[in-house]
Design a protein around this motif. Sequence first.
Motif, PDB file in Angstrom:
ATOM      1  N   ASP A  11       0.830  -1.204   0.000  1.00 34.68           N
ATOM      2  CA  ASP A  11       0.000   0.000   0.000  1.00 34.68           C
ATOM      3  C   ASP A  11       0.864   1.254   0.000  1.00 34.68           C
ATOM      4  N   GLU A  12       0.354   2.309  -0.599  1.00 34.59           N
ATOM      5  CA  GLU A  12       0.992   3.617  -0.506  1.00 34.59           C
ATOM      6  C   GLU A  12       0.405   4.303   0.721  1.00 34.59           C
ATOM      7  N   ILE A  13       1.256   4.569   1.701  1.00 40.44           N
ATOM      8  CA  ILE A  13       0.803   5.133   2.974  1.00 40.44           C
ATOM      9  C   ILE A  13       1.453   6.497   3.162  1.00 40.44           C
ATOM     10  N   ALA A  14       0.659   7.461   3.628  1.00 37.22           N
ATOM     11  CA  ALA A  14       1.176   8.811   3.872  1.00 37.22           C
ATOM     12  C   ALA A  14       0.629   9.323   5.199  1.00 37.22           C
ATOM     13  N   LEU A  15       1.498  10.012   5.954  1.00 38.40           N
ATOM     14  CA  LEU A  15       1.082  10.673   7.186  1.00 38.40           C
ATOM     15  C   LEU A  15       0.777  12.122   6.863  1.00 38.40           C
ATOM     16  N   ILE A  16      -0.384  12.566   7.262  1.00 32.45           N
ATOM     17  CA  ILE A  16      -0.813  13.923   6.972  1.00 32.45           C
ATOM     18  C   ILE A  16      -1.056  14.646   8.300  1.00 32.45           C
ATOM     19  N   PRO A  17      -0.124  15.517   8.684  1.00 26.60           N
ATOM     20  CA  PRO A  17      -0.247  16.235   9.953  1.00 26.60           C
ATOM     21  C   PRO A  17      -1.245  17.368   9.840  1.00 26.60           C
ATOM     22  N   PRO A  18      -1.517  18.043  10.960  1.00 25.89           N
ATOM     23  CA  PRO A  18      -2.400  19.211  10.895  1.00 25.89           C
ATOM     24  C   PRO A  18      -1.785  20.271   9.993  1.00 25.89           C
ATOM     25  N   VAL A  19      -2.641  20.991   9.282  1.00 22.60           N
ATOM     26  CA  VAL A  19      -2.172  22.012   8.349  1.00 22.60           C
ATOM     27  C   VAL A  19      -2.654  23.358   8.856  1.00 22.60           C
ATOM     28  N   SER A  20      -1.734  24.312   8.904  1.00 30.11           N
ATOM     29  CA  SER A  20      -2.141  25.657   9.304  1.00 30.11           C
ATOM     30  C   SER A  20      -2.151  26.558   8.081  1.00 30.11           C
ATOM     31  N   GLY A  21      -2.863  27.583   8.165  1.00 27.28           N
ATOM     32  CA  GLY A  21      -2.931  28.513   7.029  1.00 27.28           C
ATOM     33  C   GLY A  21      -4.109  29.446   7.191  1.00 27.28           C
ATOM     34  N   GLY A  22      -4.293  30.256   6.213  1.00 36.05           N
ATOM     35  CA  GLY A  22      -5.409  31.162   6.342  1.00 36.05           C
ATOM     36  C   GLY A  22      -5.594  32.024   5.143  1.00 36.05           C
TER      37      GLY A  22
END
Length: 84
Positions: A73-84
């Motif tokens: 499987d292709e696995i990715a960790l996606i952390p919280p994203v900040s922006g605005g």
Amino acid sequence: MTILLFGVTKDIVGSPSLSIPTTNITGKPIPKTVKELKEFLFKRYPAMKNLSSLAIAVNNNYAKDEESINSYDEIALIPPVSGG
């Protein structure tokens, strides 16, 4: 099993990807679900526990804790994203 890392997860690990053995050579349990993978990562990289959220994508789709994972499987960790 190769895991792609983004944002702060890349900083925590110190690399853009992480390889986890898919055989039981180490004598440690091999993650077979998203939940087990999170538990494995939190033990190995305690700073990940402090993230406000951590999504895991399996084959380009957000995965729930009970979803099975395999070495291909292709696995990715996606952390919280900040922006605005």
